[in-house]
Design a protein around this motif. Sequence first.
Motif, PDB file in Angstrom:
ATOM      1  N   VAL A 138       0.841  -1.199   0.000  1.00  0.00           N
ATOM      2  CA  VAL A 138       0.000   0.000   0.000  1.00  0.00           C
ATOM      3  C   VAL A 138       0.877   1.250   0.000  1.00  0.00           C
ATOM      4  O   VAL A 138       1.787   1.381   0.829  1.00  0.00           O
ATOM      5  N   ALA A 139       0.583   2.155  -0.907  1.00  0.00           N
ATOM      6  CA  ALA A 139       1.258   3.455  -0.932  1.00  0.00           C
ATOM      7  C   ALA A 139       0.357   4.448  -0.214  1.00  0.00           C
ATOM      8  O   ALA A 139      -0.828   4.547  -0.528  1.00  0.00           O
ATOM      9  N   LEU A 140       0.907   5.157   0.765  1.00  0.00           N
ATOM     10  CA  LEU A 140       0.117   6.146   1.493  1.00  0.00           C
ATOM     11  C   LEU A 140       0.638   7.548   1.156  1.00  0.00           C
ATOM     12  O   LEU A 140       1.826   7.833   1.331  1.00  0.00           O
ATOM     13  N   PHE A 141      -0.255   8.411   0.698  1.00  0.00           N
ATOM     14  CA  PHE A 141       0.099   9.806   0.421  1.00  0.00           C
ATOM     15  C   PHE A 141      -0.651  10.688   1.414  1.00  0.00           C
ATOM     16  O   PHE A 141      -1.881  10.597   1.515  1.00  0.00           O
ATOM     17  N   ALA A 142       0.088  11.519   2.150  1.00  0.00           N
ATOM     18  CA  ALA A 142      -0.553  12.369   3.157  1.00  0.00           C
ATOM     19  C   ALA A 142       0.359  13.539   3.492  1.00  0.00           C
ATOM     20  O   ALA A 142       1.466  13.659   2.955  1.00  0.00           O
ATOM     21  N   THR A 143      -0.105  14.395   4.411  1.00  0.00           N
ATOM     22  CA  THR A 143       0.731  15.540   4.810  1.00  0.00           C
ATOM     23  C   THR A 143       1.895  15.037   5.673  1.00  0.00           C
ATOM     24  O   THR A 143       1.812  13.943   6.265  1.00  0.00           O
ATOM     25  N   PRO A 144       2.962  15.846   5.812  1.00  0.00           N
ATOM     26  CA  PRO A 144       4.082  15.415   6.661  1.00  0.00           C
ATOM     27  C   PRO A 144       3.638  15.070   8.082  1.00  0.00           C
ATOM     28  O   PRO A 144       4.105  14.081   8.662  1.00  0.00           O
ATOM     29  N   ALA A 145       2.687  15.836   8.651  1.00  0.00           N
ATOM     30  CA  ALA A 145       2.249  15.554  10.032  1.00  0.00           C
ATOM     31  C   ALA A 145       1.522  14.215  10.120  1.00  0.00           C
ATOM     32  O   ALA A 145       1.729  13.444  11.065  1.00  0.00           O
ATOM     33  N   THR A 146       0.666  13.924   9.150  1.00  0.00           N
ATOM     34  CA  THR A 146      -0.055  12.637   9.165  1.00  0.00           C
ATOM     35  C   THR A 146       0.933  11.490   9.020  1.00  0.00           C
ATOM     36  O   THR A 146       0.856  10.494   9.749  1.00  0.00           O
ATOM     37  N   VAL A 147       1.871  11.627   8.097  1.00  0.00           N
ATOM     38  CA  VAL A 147       2.840  10.546   7.872  1.00  0.00           C
ATOM     39  C   VAL A 147       3.672  10.329   9.132  1.00  0.00           C
ATOM     40  O   VAL A 147       3.840   9.200   9.594  1.00  0.00           O
TER      41      VAL A 147
END
Length: 271
Positions: free
Chosen positions: A122-131
């Motif tokens: 799974v590739a997850l794309f999110a904001t730096p804070a979420t990651v």
Amino acid sequence: MAVGLFDSGLGGLTVLDAVARRLPDTPLVYFGDNANTPYGVRTADDIYELTTKGVQILFDQGCDLVILACNTASAAALRRMQEGWVPEGKRVLGVFVPLIEALTERKWGDNSPPRPVAVETVALFATPATVSSRAFQRELAFRAIGVDVEAQPCAGVVDAIEMGDMILADALVRSHVEALMRRMPKPQAAILGCTHYPLVEEVFREALGPGVAVYSQPDLVAEALADYLGRHPDKVGHGVKSRFLTSGDPKSVSNKATQFLRRRIEFEAAE
Ligand code: DGN
């Protein structure tokens, strides 16, 4: 009584739009903390303080149920709010559990032990804070085993969308997808873990190429909310008009929101 939707800025409007389509008779109150956006680069404590303040505004509007239509706030503040802050009779729900439930084919409240699922990469794309919160990975580990998650902090994408610079947003999305695919060349699924990203969903799909199942939040959250309200009819609102509140300048936020959703939206200043 209305259902409240909170976001740090305009991204949550993608969720509001899907909810309004799925539940056209449910009055909604949206609060965008545009004066303090973006949250994605703030500390967890800062995000917690701002999120509780925004949710309180929605409680004060009579909302008994508030959805954090922001992954950054869900990741950094939701659990802490649910554990010690949400008053009796009120409910606050986040946006990434419906996504993970769709990916793992599980239902809300299914607390059975983690089990293998069909998707392995799974590739997850999110904001730096979420990651950096690793909240997605924690929720996934709670529901599924054997899933390899590669996360890409997508710096700059939210700011570009909020500024209305879609050429920059497009270029940034492509470079973030490329960066992730150097580490995980062929993910089976991709999660768009930010409520701004549905506005650049086509760019993500194109850059990821065929064969990657893309999971986007608005419709999944709307469906989960419809299911929740079906089970909690006391939380369903009646008879009031939907409203849009902001901590920013109502005129400029209304103009941006109108561009964003391609229909006229009028924001009012939150008291
Ligand atoms: N739309 C928010 C999210 O889903 O994380 C991000 C907004 C922000 O402030 N970075």
